[in-house]
Write a protein that holds these residues in place. Structure first.
Motif, PDB file in Angstrom:
ATOM      1  N   ALA A  43       1.310   1.312   0.552  1.00 47.86           N
ATOM      2  CA  ALA A  43       0.873   2.466   1.343  1.00 47.86           C
ATOM      3  C   ALA A  43      -0.648   2.580   1.347  1.00 47.86           C
ATOM      4  N   VAL A  44      -1.282   2.417   0.170  1.00 49.67           N
ATOM      5  CA  VAL A  44      -2.737   2.502   0.080  1.00 49.67           C
ATOM      6  C   VAL A  44      -3.379   1.399   0.921  1.00 49.67           C
ATOM      7  N   ARG A  45      -2.817   0.193   0.844  1.00 53.76           N
ATOM      8  CA  ARG A  45      -3.362  -0.925   1.631  1.00 53.76           C
ATOM      9  C   ARG A  45      -3.287  -0.617   3.126  1.00 53.76           C
ATOM     10  N   ARG A  46      -2.146  -0.100   3.569  1.00 54.82           N
ATOM     11  CA  ARG A  46      -1.982   0.222   4.990  1.00 54.82           C
ATOM     12  C   ARG A  46      -2.910   1.365   5.410  1.00 54.82           C
ATOM     13  N   LEU A  47      -3.006   2.388   4.566  1.00 50.91           N
ATOM     14  CA  LEU A  47      -3.850   3.533   4.902  1.00 50.91           C
ATOM     15  C   LEU A  47      -5.316   3.144   5.000  1.00 50.91           C
ATOM     16  N   ASN A  48      -5.708   2.139   4.221  1.00 49.59           N
ATOM     17  CA  ASN A  48      -7.101   1.681   4.252  1.00 49.59           C
ATOM     18  C   ASN A  48      -7.382   0.698   5.383  1.00 49.59           C
ATOM     19  N   SER A  49      -6.337   0.093   5.930  1.00 48.00           N
ATOM     20  CA  SER A  49      -6.536  -0.994   6.885  1.00 48.00           C
ATOM     21  C   SER A  49      -6.493  -0.556   8.342  1.00 48.00           C
ATOM     22  N   GLN A  50      -5.963   0.625   8.627  1.00 44.71           N
ATOM     23  CA  GLN A  50      -5.887   1.076  10.016  1.00 44.71           C
ATOM     24  C   GLN A  50      -5.759   2.597  10.056  1.00 44.71           C
ATOM     25  N   PRO A  51      -6.074   3.196  11.208  1.00 46.38           N
ATOM     26  CA  PRO A  51      -5.992   4.655  11.303  1.00 46.38           C
ATOM     27  C   PRO A  51      -4.550   5.152  11.368  1.00 46.38           C
ATOM     28  N   TRP A  52      -4.284   6.262  10.681  1.00 42.56           N
ATOM     29  CA  TRP A  52      -2.967   6.893  10.692  1.00 42.56           C
ATOM     30  C   TRP A  52      -3.141   8.375  11.007  1.00 42.56           C
ATOM     31  N   HIS A  53      -2.148   8.929  11.664  1.00 36.74           N
ATOM     32  CA  HIS A  53      -2.225  10.337  12.052  1.00 36.74           C
ATOM     33  C   HIS A  53      -1.541  11.264  11.047  1.00 36.74           C
ATOM     34  N   ALA A  54      -0.588  10.743  10.291  1.00 32.52           N
ATOM     35  CA  ALA A  54       0.098  11.574   9.295  1.00 32.52           C
ATOM     36  C   ALA A  54       0.843  10.676   8.313  1.00 32.52           C
ATOM     37  N   LEU A  55       1.147  11.266   7.150  1.00 30.87           N
ATOM     38  CA  LEU A  55       1.883  10.565   6.102  1.00 30.87           C
ATOM     39  C   LEU A  55       3.150  11.346   5.787  1.00 30.87           C
ATOM     40  N   LEU A  56       4.302  10.697   5.959  1.00 24.04           N
ATOM     41  CA  LEU A  56       5.586  11.282   5.574  1.00 24.04           C
ATOM     42  C   LEU A  56       5.881  10.839   4.149  1.00 24.04           C
ATOM     43  N   LEU A  57       5.889  11.798   3.222  1.00 16.00           N
ATOM     44  CA  LEU A  57       5.992  11.447   1.809  1.00 16.00           C
ATOM     45  C   LEU A  57       7.221  12.097   1.180  1.00 16.00           C
ATOM     46  N   ASP A  58       8.155  11.248   0.745  1.00 12.99           N
ATOM     47  CA  ASP A  58       9.369  11.698   0.055  1.00 12.99           C
ATOM     48  C   ASP A  58       9.011  12.001  -1.396  1.00 12.99           C
ATOM     49  N   LEU A  59       9.007  13.293  -1.742  1.00 13.01           N
ATOM     50  CA  LEU A  59       8.561  13.677  -3.080  1.00 13.01           C
ATOM     51  C   LEU A  59       9.531  13.271  -4.177  1.00 13.01           C
ATOM     52  N   SER A  60      10.735  12.803  -3.804  1.00 15.84           N
ATOM     53  CA  SER A  60      11.672  12.315  -4.813  1.00 15.84           C
ATOM     54  C   SER A  60      11.481  10.833  -5.095  1.00 15.84           C
ATOM     55  N   HIS A  61      10.607  10.189  -4.337  1.00 11.25           N
ATOM     56  CA  HIS A  61      10.370   8.751  -4.505  1.00 11.25           C
ATOM     57  C   HIS A  61       9.487   8.514  -5.728  1.00 11.25           C
ATOM     58  N   PRO A  62       9.826   7.516  -6.562  1.00 14.15           N
ATOM     59  CA  PRO A  62       9.029   7.249  -7.773  1.00 14.15           C
ATOM     60  C   PRO A  62       7.558   6.974  -7.490  1.00 14.15           C
ATOM     61  N   SER A  63       7.263   6.420  -6.318  1.00 13.36           N
ATOM     62  CA  SER A  63       5.875   6.068  -6.008  1.00 13.36           C
ATOM     63  C   SER A  63       5.088   7.220  -5.401  1.00 13.36           C
ATOM     64  N   ALA A  64       5.749   8.344  -5.156  1.00 16.29           N
ATOM     65  CA  ALA A  64       5.076   9.455  -4.483  1.00 16.29           C
ATOM     66  C   ALA A  64       3.876   9.958  -5.275  1.00 16.29           C
ATOM     67  N   GLN A  65       4.075  10.173  -6.581  1.00 15.41           N
ATOM     68  CA  GLN A  65       2.990  10.690  -7.405  1.00 15.41           C
ATOM     69  C   GLN A  65       1.847   9.683  -7.506  1.00 15.41           C
ATOM     70  N   ILE A  80      -5.860  12.500   5.655  1.00 18.68           N
ATOM     71  CA  ILE A  80      -4.642  12.239   6.426  1.00 18.68           C
ATOM     72  C   ILE A  80      -3.606  13.293   6.061  1.00 18.68           C
ATOM     73  N   PRO A  81      -3.133  14.075   7.033  1.00 24.26           N
ATOM     74  CA  PRO A  81      -2.199  15.163   6.708  1.00 24.26           C
ATOM     75  C   PRO A  81      -0.872  14.637   6.167  1.00 24.26           C
ATOM     76  N   VAL A  82      -0.305  15.392   5.214  1.00 20.97           N
ATOM     77  CA  VAL A  82       0.956  15.013   4.581  1.00 20.97           C
ATOM     78  C   VAL A  82       2.072  15.945   5.018  1.00 20.97           C
ATOM     79  N   VAL A  83       3.203  15.350   5.400  1.00 24.11           N
ATOM     80  CA  VAL A  83       4.442  16.094   5.599  1.00 24.11           C
ATOM     81  C   VAL A  83       5.325  15.764   4.403  1.00 24.11           C
ATOM     82  N   ALA A  84       5.621  16.769   3.571  1.00 22.74           N
ATOM     83  CA  ALA A  84       6.427  16.553   2.372  1.00 22.74           C
ATOM     84  C   ALA A  84       7.906  16.547   2.725  1.00 22.74           C
ATOM     85  N   LEU A  85       8.603  15.512   2.292  1.00 26.52           N
ATOM     86  CA  LEU A  85      10.045  15.404   2.505  1.00 26.52           C
ATOM     87  C   LEU A  85      10.752  15.754   1.202  1.00 26.52           C
TER      88      LEU A  85
END
Length: 211
Positions: A43-65, A80-85
């Motif tokens: 996710a960090v690699r992708r966010l750094n490599s191109q523009p994104w309009h929003a991040l959908l983040l599943d807070l139950s995912h181990p990698s979320a934190q 980048i705005p976050v939509v918490a799932l």
């Protein structure tokens, strides 16, 4: 519409991704394009490599934190705005969403094409207007009588972007309702008019930005 191709990055568990892909099938004309990251590092690699309009983040995912921590350490990622799932409607997850700085949140059971688009539009518009306010407050505009009643260009862009996002949601939901109705149903004509009105409104917004 001008928001076509808005890039959304998802990081989370399979149940959320299945619902997201289902929403893509139900609204093929949606202005959003979704991609899935497989880990916080990805996710960090992708966010750094191109523009994104929003991040959908599943807070139950181990990698979320991990990703939330990484956003604080990498310049630009926190804009980048976050939509918490949220897997369930629970006060702890709601508090986690607040702590994550989420602009909006969605519970798995409530996730559908309409709620997903609404959450994304809310998040993107909130961040766009926030950025516009920051830019406006950091600049001093000389007083000119001829232009004193005009909006600053960056604020006009932000409002235009926000309105176009809302028009895209209206158009996408009209498409869904049209598909669910029989062609002979009286409401079909009304939905067609709604779609035409949304397109005309989008054209007018575009004219506002034309020199």
């Amino acid at each position: 519409m001008s928001t076509a191709g808005s890039q959304i990055l998802f990081l989370g568990e399979l149940p959320f991704w299945l619902k997201i892909t289902q929403s893509i099938l139900e609204a093929p004309s949606s202005s959003f394009q979704f991609s899935r990251a497989h880990s916080a590092t990805d996710a960090v690699r992708r966010l750094n490599s191109q523009p994104w309009h929003a991040l959908l983040l599943d807070l139950s995912h181990p990698s979320a934190q991990e990703l939330l921590a990484a956003r604080k350490l990498h310049d630009g990622l926190d804009s980048i705005p976050v939509v918490a799932l949220l897997p369930i409607s629970d006060p702890q997850f709601q508090e986690a969403a607040v702590q994550a700085g989420a602009a909006s949140s969605l519970v798995l059971a409530d996730l559908n094409v309409a709620s997903l688009q609404h959450a994304l539009v809310t998040a993107i518009n909130t961040e766009t207007l926030r950025n516009s306010s920051r830019k406006a407050s950091s600049m001093s505009f000389p007083f000119e009588h001829n232009s004193s009643d005009r909006l600053p260009a960056n604020k006009l862009d932000a409002i235009s972007h926000a309105v176009n996002n809302l028009l895209c949601v209206i158009n996408a939901n009209a498409d869904i309702l049209t598909d669910q109705l029989d062609a002979s149903h009286n409401a079909t004509r009304s939905l067609t008019q709604i779609k035409k009105a949304a397109k005309n409104a989008s054209d007018l917004i575009r004219l506002l930005k034309t020199p």
